[in-house]
Design an enzyme around this catalytic site. Structure first.
Site, mmCIF file in Angstrom:
data_model
loop_
_atom_site.group_PDB
_atom_site.id
_atom_site.type_symbol
_atom_site.label_atom_id
_atom_site.label_comp_id
_atom_site.label_asym_id
_atom_site.label_seq_id
_atom_site.Cartn_x
_atom_site.Cartn_y
_atom_site.Cartn_z
ATOM 1 C CE1 TYR A 118 -3.643 2.562 0.528
ATOM 2 C CE2 TYR A 118 -2.383 3.272 2.437
ATOM 3 C CZ TYR A 118 -3.403 3.475 1.533
ATOM 4 O OH TYR A 118 -4.195 4.593 1.623
ATOM 5 C CD GLU A 162 -8.420 7.138 4.492
ATOM 6 O OE1 GLU A 162 -8.423 7.105 5.729
ATOM 7 O OE2 GLU A 162 -7.410 6.846 3.824
ATOM 8 C CD1 TRP A 215 -4.006 2.149 5.818
ATOM 9 C CD2 TRP A 215 -6.151 2.766 5.885
ATOM 10 N NE1 TRP A 215 -4.495 2.154 4.527
ATOM 11 C CE2 TRP A 215 -5.801 2.523 4.548
ATOM 12 C CE3 TRP A 215 -7.460 3.163 6.172
ATOM 13 C CZ2 TRP A 215 -6.712 2.661 3.493
ATOM 14 C CZ3 TRP A 215 -8.360 3.306 5.124
ATOM 15 C CH2 TRP A 215 -7.977 3.057 3.802
#
Length: 191
Positions: A19, A41, A49
């Site tokens: 990522y 998000e 995350w």
């Protein structure tokens, strides 16, 4: 051995490394990807995350590939189905926000031609480059994310606080917040 220097948050977990190296901070102009990141998000609020990243594929499957036209039509039966899906984050407020935001996302596309044109105008259609030497220097929000958040809330969007929006801006390359020693920082600047 010439090892790449990365932002410390990337750690050594393969999914995080991938990522960091290939997505985070790289400009995104595809409305589908922008919608996906806006929803993810929002789903991340209050969580790490990595939790969202590990569930991303399950989210893509559960949310019809993040097609805003399909998500906007979700009713109570689909919301119940999503709440029963143990592979995603099961938070009713976040699921309802995703459905709500999908409809508003489509309204923005109708008005501006694309969500990309709408959102990137806040940064004059080019990434804002941070000059951070340490991870601790990165802000959690900025006056620009404050403005976007305020404007989106005025339009009726949910789970779009300034911190969430700033994370969205970082993820979609509206800002390049890789630390200056990170190899991705230079790749983004060179375009």
């Amino acid at each position: 051995m010439n090892e790449k220097i990365r932002c410390p948050w990337a750690g050594d977990t393969p999914i995080y490394l991938d990522y960091h190296d290939h997505e985070w901070g790289r400009p995104v102009h595809d409305d589908g990807r922008l919608f996906e990141m806006l929803i993810l998000e929002g789903m991340q609020a209050g969580l790490a995350w990595i939790t969202v990243l590990k569930k991303r594929e399950a989210f893509r499957e559960a949310f019809d590939g993040f097609d805003p036209a399909k998500v906007a039509l979700y009713g109570e039966a689909k919301a119940r189905e999503l709440m029963a899906n143990g592979k995603i984050i099961r938070n009713r407020l976040k699921i309802n926000a995703a459905v709500n935001n999908a409809g508003l996302f489509l309204e923005i596309i109708e008005k501006y031609g694309s969500f990309d044109k709408f959102i990137w105008r806040y940064v004059d259609y080019k990434p804002v480059t941070g000059h951070w030497e340490r991870l601790a220097d990165l802000p959690a929000s900025t006056p620009i994310s404050d403005k976007i958040s305020k404007d989106l809330k005025k339009l009726g969007f949910k789970f779009v606080g300034s911190t969430i929006i700033y994370a969205f801006m970082q993820a979609t390359g509206m800002v390049n917040d890789h630390i200056t020693r990170c190899f991705v920082y230079e790749e983004i600047i060179k375009g």
